[in-house]
Design an enzyme around this catalytic site. Structure first.
Site, PDB file in Angstrom:
ATOM      1  N   ASP A 209      96.036  20.863  -9.311  1.00 35.07           N
ATOM      2  CA  ASP A 209      95.403  21.412  -8.118  1.00 35.07           C
ATOM      3  C   ASP A 209      95.414  20.305  -7.068  1.00 35.07           C
ATOM      4  O   ASP A 209      94.628  19.358  -7.131  1.00 35.07           O
ATOM      5  CB  ASP A 209      93.975  21.861  -8.477  1.00 35.07           C
ATOM      6  CG  ASP A 209      93.142  22.207  -7.243  1.00 35.07           C
ATOM      7  OD1 ASP A 209      93.632  22.029  -6.116  1.00 35.07           O
ATOM      8  OD2 ASP A 209      91.992  22.637  -7.429  1.00 35.07           O
ATOM      9  N   GLN A 212      93.023  18.666  -2.564  1.00 35.71           N
ATOM     10  CA  GLN A 212      92.397  17.502  -1.931  1.00 35.71           C
ATOM     11  C   GLN A 212      93.302  16.270  -1.962  1.00 35.71           C
ATOM     12  O   GLN A 212      92.916  15.213  -1.486  1.00 35.71           O
ATOM     13  CB  GLN A 212      91.067  17.169  -2.624  1.00 35.71           C
ATOM     14  CG  GLN A 212      90.024  18.253  -2.513  1.00 35.71           C
ATOM     15  CD  GLN A 212      89.502  18.443  -1.083  1.00 35.71           C
ATOM     16  OE1 GLN A 212      89.695  17.601  -0.217  1.00 35.71           O
ATOM     17  NE2 GLN A 212      88.843  19.562  -0.850  1.00 35.71           N
ATOM     18  N   LYS A 235      93.655  22.433   4.724  1.00 36.04           N
ATOM     19  CA  LYS A 235      93.099  21.083   4.512  1.00 36.04           C
ATOM     20  C   LYS A 235      94.120  20.023   4.944  1.00 36.04           C
ATOM     21  O   LYS A 235      93.875  18.833   4.851  1.00 36.04           O
ATOM     22  CB  LYS A 235      92.730  20.884   3.045  1.00 36.04           C
ATOM     23  CG  LYS A 235      91.638  21.837   2.552  1.00 36.04           C
ATOM     24  CD  LYS A 235      91.275  21.545   1.126  1.00 36.04           C
ATOM     25  CE  LYS A 235      90.543  22.666   0.439  1.00 36.04           C
ATOM     26  NZ  LYS A 235      89.213  22.949   0.948  1.00 36.04           N
TER      27      LYS A 235
HETATM   28  N1  C6P Z   1      87.497  23.081  -1.425  1.00 32.46           N
HETATM   29  C1  C6P Z   1      85.673  22.051  -0.212  1.00 32.46           C
HETATM   30  O1  C6P Z   1      84.829  22.006   0.687  1.00 32.46           O
HETATM   31  P1  C6P Z   1      91.156  27.369  -0.960  1.00 32.46           P
HETATM   32  O2  C6P Z   1      89.776  27.897  -0.662  1.00 32.46           O
HETATM   33  O3  C6P Z   1      91.945  28.297  -1.816  1.00 32.46           O
HETATM   34  O4  C6P Z   1      91.890  26.905   0.254  1.00 32.46           O
HETATM   35  O5  C6P Z   1      90.937  26.011  -1.800  1.00 32.46           O
HETATM   36  C2  C6P Z   1      90.174  26.032  -2.966  1.00 32.46           C
HETATM   37  C3  C6P Z   1      90.074  24.660  -3.538  1.00 32.46           C
HETATM   38  C4  C6P Z   1      90.716  24.379  -4.736  1.00 32.46           C
HETATM   39  N2  C6P Z   1      90.703  23.161  -5.265  1.00 32.46           N
HETATM   40  C5  C6P Z   1      90.069  22.144  -4.662  1.00 32.46           C
HETATM   41  C6  C6P Z   1      90.116  20.783  -5.296  1.00 32.46           C
HETATM   42  C7  C6P Z   1      89.386  22.348  -3.470  1.00 32.46           C
HETATM   43  O6  C6P Z   1      88.760  21.337  -2.877  1.00 32.46           O
HETATM   44  C8  C6P Z   1      89.368  23.657  -2.900  1.00 32.46           C
HETATM   45  C9  C6P Z   1      88.583  23.934  -1.644  1.00 32.46           C
HETATM   46  C10 C6P Z   1      86.679  23.165  -0.228  1.00 32.46           C
HETATM   47  O7  C6P Z   1      85.714  21.181  -1.083  1.00 32.46           O
HETATM   48  C11 C6P Z   1      86.027  24.499  -0.049  1.00 32.46           C
HETATM   49  S1  C6P Z   1      85.003  24.929  -1.400  1.00 32.46           S
END
Ligand code: C6P
Length: 415
Positions: A209, A212, A235
């Site tokens: 994943d 980040q 992001k």
């Molecule tokens: N974290 C945060 O504030 P999406 O929503 O599908 O774009 O990403 C989900 C997601 C999956 N894995 C990790 C490691 C993430 O950090 C995130 C999204 C945001 O930390 C929103 S909760």
């Protein structure tokens, strides 16, 4: 677009970078905005806004469907963005690049199309305590449907994976390893090279994943040698509603589609349907075309800044902010891993993180407070929530000074 694209990899000039982000000029609650919530969603540079605007103004039509000029322009823009992503990730082929709505959908794709048809009772999926809910819940759903078991590797007080304990959980029954490249709640960078090596030595595929990780320096899927890699554009200075699943071609070929509809077929009759080739087999329905264009522009933007330069800049800010924050009485940093991305999670004694977030907002400082969709991490530290400041290419020393000043104000309010 021109500002950023014309720039070469010169010394990092944060003032110029800030000038690329129109939103940073606005005020919030009477103060110039300090945006420290990029881990939730980063802001967009003008290059991305203009690329999306240009597409919408001049090129929009549906893709892969029309012989007319606009449909071809839209198809070229969409497939051009896919090639841009391929180069960014250093994937071998565009067949390995699937557009999704984001990281969450990318992981759900693997859960539904790879794991569900293969796993059964006794099989195991191995994750860690550091995962975002998007890398927990889809696997719980697979386990509920197939009878497989979810194994969770422990972490330590610094928020680092206990690698030996993780390795001990890698059993002859492990069918998939799924781990975050970087923890969103703590910023911990996981030892993904060691994880992939150990898993592959036992013939187990690995999903990373990368939500980040990618904004802080990109990712090279061949160097990582992972089997699946997921990330979101929003992001990475790109639009919302678009993300990517990289999958090793041999694995994607063996997987059935997980959603049916237009674009994922070659022919349909009531006797049977023939599915499209990769990557379209996994892209049912009209895709987010302008989102893909924006993602391509965001990658161009990051690469023009130089992912290495951005990473070094953010690391300097993280070190400075951490040192300054530790000077605030009652402040506890949550997540002190040796290798961290630009995330500073903390609590302040006597102030609930939500109150902290509200007071900071009054000062024009945007941070995220809560469990960050990583409730097991909060449980591990015995806290309901943290305050989280996250840094991106456009943050500067003045942002840190404003953060620290606002934290002092919060302490005064609660003293
Ligand atoms: N974290 C945060 O504030 P999406 O929503 O599908 O774009 O990403 C989900 C997601 C999956 N894995 C990790 C490691 C993430 O950090 C995130 C999204 C945001 O930390 C929103 S909760």
């Amino acid at each position: 677009m021109a500002t950023a694209l014309a720039r070469t990899h010169e010394a990092y000039d944060v003032a110029r970078v800030r000038g690329d982000f129109p939103i940073l000029a606005r005020h919030v609650n009477g103060h110039p905005l300090v945006y420290l919530d990029s881990a939730a969603s980063s802001q967009r540079p003008r290059a991305v806004i203009e690329a999306v605007d240009h597409y919408e103004t001049h090129c929009h039509a549906n893709v892969h469907r029309g012989v007319h000029a606009l449909s071809q322009a839209a198809t070229d823009a969409f497939e051009g963005a896919r090639e841009r992503v391929r180069r960014f990730l250093n994937a071998r082929s565009v067949k390995e690049i699937i557009f999704t709505r984001g990281t969450t959908e990318a992981i759900n794709l693997v859960a539904n199309a790879w794991a569900r048809p293969r796993l059964g009772p006794g099989d195991e999926i191995l994750i860690t305590w550091l995962e975002h809910h998007a890398n927990i819940v889809p696997w719980q759903m697979v386990c509920a449907a197939t009878g497989a078991t979810l194994k969770v590797a422990p972490i330590d007080e610094r928020g680092e994976l206990r690698f030996e304990a993780w390795e001990a959980l890698l059993s002859p029954r492990t069918r998939l390893v799924a781990v975050g490249h970087v923890s969103n709640a703590l910023g911990t960078v996981l030892p993904v090279a060691r994880i992939v090596k150990a898993a592959h030595a036992r013939g187990v595929p690995v999903l990373l994943d990368g939500a980040q990780a990618v904004p802080h320096g990109g990712a090279d899927v061949q160097a990582l040698d992972c089997d699946f890699y997921a990330f979101s554009a929003h992001k990475l200075y790109g639009p919302t509603g678009i993300g990517v699943l990289y999958g090793r071609e041999a694995l994607l070929r063996e997987m059935p589609p997980w959603q049916g509809g237009g674009d994922m077929i070659l022919s349909v009759s009531f006797e049977g349907t023939t599915y499209n080739d990769l990557p379209w087999k996994f892209e049912a329905g009209t895709p987010n075309i302008s989102g893909a264009v924006g993602l391509g522009a965001a990658i161009d933007y990051l690469e023009t800044l130089g992912p290495g330069a951005v990473h070094a800049h953010e690391q300097r800010l993280l070190a400075k902010a951490t040192a300054a924050a530790l000077g605030i009485p009652g402040l506890r940093v949550i997540g002190t891993a040796t290798d961290k991305a630009a995330v500073l999670s903390f609590t302040v004694e006597g102030i609930h993180p939500h109150d902290l977030g509200t007071i900071l907002d009054h000062e024009g400082v945007a941070i995220r407070t809560g469990h960050h969709c990583a409730m097991p991490v909060m449980d591990f530290f015995g806290i309901p929530a943290t305050a989280r400041a996250s840094f991106a290419c456009y943050n500067d020393d003045a942002d840190i000074e404003r953060l620290i000043r606002a934290l002092h104000t919060a302490r005064e309010v609660f003293s």
